[in-house]
Design an enzyme around this catalytic site. Structure first.
Site, PDB file in Angstrom:
ATOM      1  N   HIS A 166       0.820  -1.214   0.000  1.00 30.36           N
ATOM      2  CA  HIS A 166       0.000   0.000   0.000  1.00 30.36           C
ATOM      3  C   HIS A 166       0.848   1.255   0.000  1.00 30.36           C
ATOM      4  CE1 HIS A 166      -3.320  -2.607   2.007  1.00 30.36           C
ATOM      5  NE2 HIS A 166      -3.346  -2.693   0.674  1.00 30.36           N
ATOM      6  N   ASP A 353      26.458   4.171 -27.804  1.00 31.07           N
ATOM      7  CA  ASP A 353      25.810   4.194 -26.497  1.00 31.07           C
ATOM      8  C   ASP A 353      26.720   4.726 -25.397  1.00 31.07           C
ATOM      9  OD1 ASP A 353      27.520   2.091 -26.580  1.00 31.07           O
ATOM     10  OD2 ASP A 353      26.030   0.541 -26.168  1.00 31.07           O
ATOM     11  N   ASP A 355      29.801   3.914 -24.351  1.00 29.62           N
ATOM     12  CA  ASP A 355      30.592   3.046 -23.482  1.00 29.62           C
ATOM     13  C   ASP A 355      31.814   2.441 -24.177  1.00 29.62           C
ATOM     14  OD1 ASP A 355      29.425   1.268 -25.206  1.00 29.62           O
ATOM     15  OD2 ASP A 355      28.732  -0.121 -23.658  1.00 29.62           O
ATOM     16  N   ASP A 513      35.335   8.633 -35.270  1.00 34.00           N
ATOM     17  CA  ASP A 513      34.790   7.370 -34.787  1.00 34.00           C
ATOM     18  C   ASP A 513      35.624   6.884 -33.603  1.00 34.00           C
ATOM     19  OD1 ASP A 513      33.162   4.802 -35.171  1.00 34.00           O
ATOM     20  OD2 ASP A 513      35.240   4.076 -35.253  1.00 34.00           O
ATOM     21  N   GLY A 515      36.058   3.926 -32.272  1.00 32.56           N
ATOM     22  CA  GLY A 515      36.816   2.701 -32.541  1.00 32.56           C
ATOM     23  C   GLY A 515      38.070   2.975 -33.337  1.00 32.56           C
TER      24      GLY A 515
END
Length: 538
Positions: A166, A353, A355, A513, A515
């Site tokens: 509740h 994203d 990371d 980029d 990478g």
């Protein structure tokens, strides 16, 4: 809300005949309850059973309605279910609250009624089952009644243990912890022998378990909690016969779960297994047609780390001087990636994203840890296969797979020799492995742009100046590092044709980029490592 609801929720053959809802978190009025009793009990010789949760308002209103129904000549009995295990004090209180365990009582009572058991028998069996059940809840967020503020506040790193349905706060506030630790905390609290509201269980007891969604928890999270609950209960020596996972008793949008444990016999299992048309009743976690639930033995997994290298088939062995260069190159390149974690994450936020840096950092730290523990460096082929396994396991996801393919493909170059040209060929094979399975090519705005530029420069320099000395190799490495860095910068103006950036509006992606930039980082670090080794020898 003074109305009777028929054929809703757990209503249906094998469960309830009617439910009487009140306002949100409020007991229904005795008038509405009396209407329901007359609707289902008039003309019935067998009688009507009320199953109510142990809250003051419910006891009063359902009790008042039952007394009025008896005066009207109806055969009515009531069971109050209170299986909450949060209460620790033995002082007088309102008692154990009725939580998700009441749903199991609905199912048992419904099955018994379908069998034609008498009202007295049903009352005795359900009451005994209720006394042998327990529930504990935990939440990451409070809930709020529409139009009102949250019932209590929680920090982003906090959890509330032992709360009701509740919106009321619990008995203990904890820091967020892994699911395995959360489940242990919940079950230990539920079965604490010093607790006034404990569920007494012992090794060998058979139990049914309900993992209940308090409203805002994903199915994936629910199944994680289910797995950890089964594991911990079995570790305690309990036999987990039935497991139900679903949204059975919510606290509006609360992000949390409750765990209900019911001690069962074969008789109660038959009640739980009895068919019902109530659409909200979840399927038990059992194979089709099975009556016995068991946790299978873990499958022994294949692991590259457990393989003993066949040194006769491991390819050429390098000298101690070569080992020193490789050790330095790995140390420098991994340390560089760790130090650039935030920079790479920042670049990745535009088209990915966010990371990339963190993912590469995990792989780099895993390799550095192996270096400290004594990574075998004598055989380049075996070393590259080991690195492929390490990054796949530590990084995971797309980046882990890409670098694993790169190292695994590169390992094929070292068949019978290990020269500068062999390392150049290894880069080529590594690139080919990535392209074969990723579908990406140089020009698609990925790490391949930097890799292919470095490989081209390295190959051209080695052909032009030779590779007989470390100094000549160093010149080639310098050219390769510069080419990788230049190619990485150039990706800022390229249209993404592969990877996550290809799904993003091109106008929003105008930085290098991540990478490709990472390749430039570790190529530069390899060059600096070799340069330092040359200086140490002169």
């Amino acid at each position: 809300m003074n109305n009777v609801e028929i054929n809703k929720g757990f209503v249906g053959p094998g469960m309830l005949t009617a439910v009487v809802p009140g306002e949100i978190f409020t007991s229904p009025s005795s008038e509405a309850i009396l209407m329901a009793l007359h609707a289902v009990g008039s003309g019935s010789k067998s009688g009507t059973l009320i199953i109510a949760a142990n809250y003051t308002g419910d006891r009063l209103n359902f009790g008042s309605a039952m007394e009025k129904a008896k005066l009207d000549g109806l055969n009515v009995e009531m069971i109050v279910v209170g299986e909450d295990c949060a209460l620790q004090s033995s002082d007088k209180s309102a008692g154990r609250r009725g939580l998700c365990g009441i749903v199991l009582m609905f199912k048992i009572a419904g099955a018994l009624a379908e069998e034609g058991k008498s009202l007295k028998e049903i009352c005795e069996i359900v009451k005994h089952a209720s006394e042998n059940s327990g529930t504990i809840g935990i939440s990451l967020t409070p809930c709020s009644i529409p139009g009102s503020d949250s019932s209590f506040s929680l920090g982003s790193d906090e959890m509330e243990l032992g709360l009701g349905v509740h919106g009321e706060a619990g008995v203990m506030r904890l820091k967020v912890m892994p699911a395995q630790d959360v489940v242990k905390k919940m079950v230990d609290h539920m079965t604490n022998p010093e607790s006034a509201s404990r569920l007494d269980v012992k090794k060998g007891d058979c139990v049914a378990v309900v993992i209940n969604n308090l409203g805002g928890t994903s199915r994936m999270e629910m199944n994680i909690v289910a797995k950890e609950t089964i594991s911990y209960l079995e570790l305690m020596g309990l036999l987990v016969e039935r497991v139900y996972v679903g949204t059975l008793m919510t606290s509006l949008e609360m992000a949390g779960v409750s765990i209900t444990v019911l001690k069962v016999t074969s008789f109660l299992l038959n009640c739980l297994d009895a068919p019902t048309s109530a659409y909200a009743w979840p399927n038990c976690y059992l194979p089709v047609g099975a009556k016995t639930r068991f946790t299978p033995e873990p499958i022994k997994l294949y692991s590259l780390a457990s393989k003993v290298p066949d040194l006769e088939a491991a390819g050429p062995q390098i000298s101690q001087k070569g080992e020193a260069i490789i050790r330095q190159a790995l140390s420098f390149s991994c340390s560089a990636l760790v130090s650039c974690e935030k920079q790479l994450n920042c670049l990745d936020r535009e088209g990915g994203d966010g990371d990339c840096g963190s993912t590469l950092c995990k792989g780099a730290r895993a390799i550095l840890d192996l270096l400290e523990k004594g990574l075998e460096l004598s055989y380049p082929s075996q070393l590259l296969l080991t690195l492929g396994s390490v990054v796949e396991r530590s990084m995971g996801g797309t980046s882990g797979a890409i670098y694993s393919l790169f190292f695994t493909g590169a390992a094929k170059a070292f068949i019978d020799q290990c020269t500068a040209n062999t390392w150049c060929y290894a880069v080529e094979l590594g690139m080919q492995a990535i392209m074969k399975y990723s579908g990406a090519e140089p020009g698609d705005r990925t790490m391949l742009d930097a890799l292919s530029a470095a490989h081209r420069a390295l190959s051209e320099e080695l052909q032009r100046n030779g590779n007989d000395s470390l100094e000549e190799c160093l010149t080639a490495l310098k050219g390769a590092a510069q080419a990788a860095e230049k190619a990485a910068v150039a990706t800022a103006t390229m249209k993404a044709k592969a990877g996550r950036a290809s799904y993003v509006n091109a106008d929003r992606v105008n930085t290098p980029d991540p990478g490709a930039h990472a390749v430039g980082i570790w190529m530069r670090a390899v060059y600096e490592a070799v340069k330092q080794q040359i200086r140490l020898r002169t």
